[in-house]
Design a protein around this motif. Structure first.
Motif, PDB file in Angstrom:
ATOM      1  N   UNK A  97     -14.656  -6.251   3.040  1.00 35.89           N
ATOM      2  CA  UNK A  97     -15.095  -5.533   4.242  1.00 35.89           C
ATOM      3  C   UNK A  97     -14.084  -4.485   4.706  1.00 35.89           C
ATOM      4  N   UNK A  98     -12.987  -4.305   3.996  1.00 31.05           N
ATOM      5  CA  UNK A  98     -11.969  -3.333   4.395  1.00 31.05           C
ATOM      6  C   UNK A  98     -12.264  -1.936   3.918  1.00 31.05           C
ATOM      7  N   UNK A  99     -11.260  -1.058   4.120  1.00 34.03           N
ATOM      8  CA  UNK A  99     -11.421   0.346   3.740  1.00 34.03           C
ATOM      9  C   UNK A  99     -10.292   0.853   2.865  1.00 34.03           C
ATOM     10  N   UNK A 100      -9.517  -0.018   2.264  1.00 33.24           N
ATOM     11  CA  UNK A 100      -8.382   0.415   1.444  1.00 33.24           C
ATOM     12  C   UNK A 100      -8.873   1.046   0.140  1.00 33.24           C
ATOM     13  N   UNK A 101      -8.445   2.283  -0.099  1.00 34.97           N
ATOM     14  CA  UNK A 101      -8.885   3.024  -1.283  1.00 34.97           C
ATOM     15  C   UNK A 101      -8.534   2.317  -2.594  1.00 34.97           C
ATOM     16  N   UNK A 102      -7.348   1.691  -2.730  1.00 37.64           N
ATOM     17  CA  UNK A 102      -7.032   1.033  -4.003  1.00 37.64           C
ATOM     18  C   UNK A 102      -8.004  -0.088  -4.370  1.00 37.64           C
ATOM     19  N   UNK A 103      -8.608  -0.724  -3.383  1.00 38.56           N
ATOM     20  CA  UNK A 103      -9.585  -1.779  -3.678  1.00 38.56           C
ATOM     21  C   UNK A 103     -10.806  -1.159  -4.354  1.00 38.56           C
ATOM     22  N   UNK A 104     -11.273  -0.043  -3.822  1.00 37.47           N
ATOM     23  CA  UNK A 104     -12.439   0.627  -4.414  1.00 37.47           C
ATOM     24  C   UNK A 104     -12.087   1.272  -5.754  1.00 37.47           C
TER      25      UNK A 104
END
Length: 120
Positions: A97-104
């Motif tokens: 549910x986060x917005x961290x670019x490295x996760x995507x």
């Protein structure tokens, strides 16, 4: 003359013009040719196309600013991708549910590794 005949004639003439143009330039590309011996880098510099732009001004701080949970998701998604387990990677991405670019980024990498190109 019939419209069908005119259409076929027009298409034939257009194709012949394209072939002639390709043969005249000695290339199947419409891109301008660079002089022989000129490197691509030099050509980009000469045409003003050699510009570097950072993707993000704070790119050095992206990983540093990630929460422990974001880092954990990134690591788990990358592990699933390396193992070729797209179902696990997808399940992890769907639950994030986060917005961290490295996760995507890890999600796209996992999709690519698992050959799920449409999902990436």
């Amino acid at each position: 003359p019939s419209w069908k005949l005119l259409h076929v004639l027009w298409r034939t003439v257009a194709l012949a013009c394209c072939i002639k143009l390709c043969l005249d330039t000695g290339s199947s590309s419409f891109a301008p040719r660079r002089p022989s011996g000129m490197s691509l880098k030099l050509q980009r510099e000469n045409t003003g196309c050699d510009m570097n732009t950072a993707a993000s001004t704070d790119s050095k701080n992206i990983v540093k600013d990630m929460t422990g949970k974001d880092k954990q998701f990134t690591s788990r998604i990358m592990g699933a991708g390396r193992a070729g387990n797209w179902k696990k990677a997808r399940r992890l991405v769907d639950s994030y549910v986060g917005r961290a670019a490295p996760v995507y980024n890890a999600a796209m990498s996992a999709a690519f590794r698992c050959k799920e190109y449409a999902a990436g």
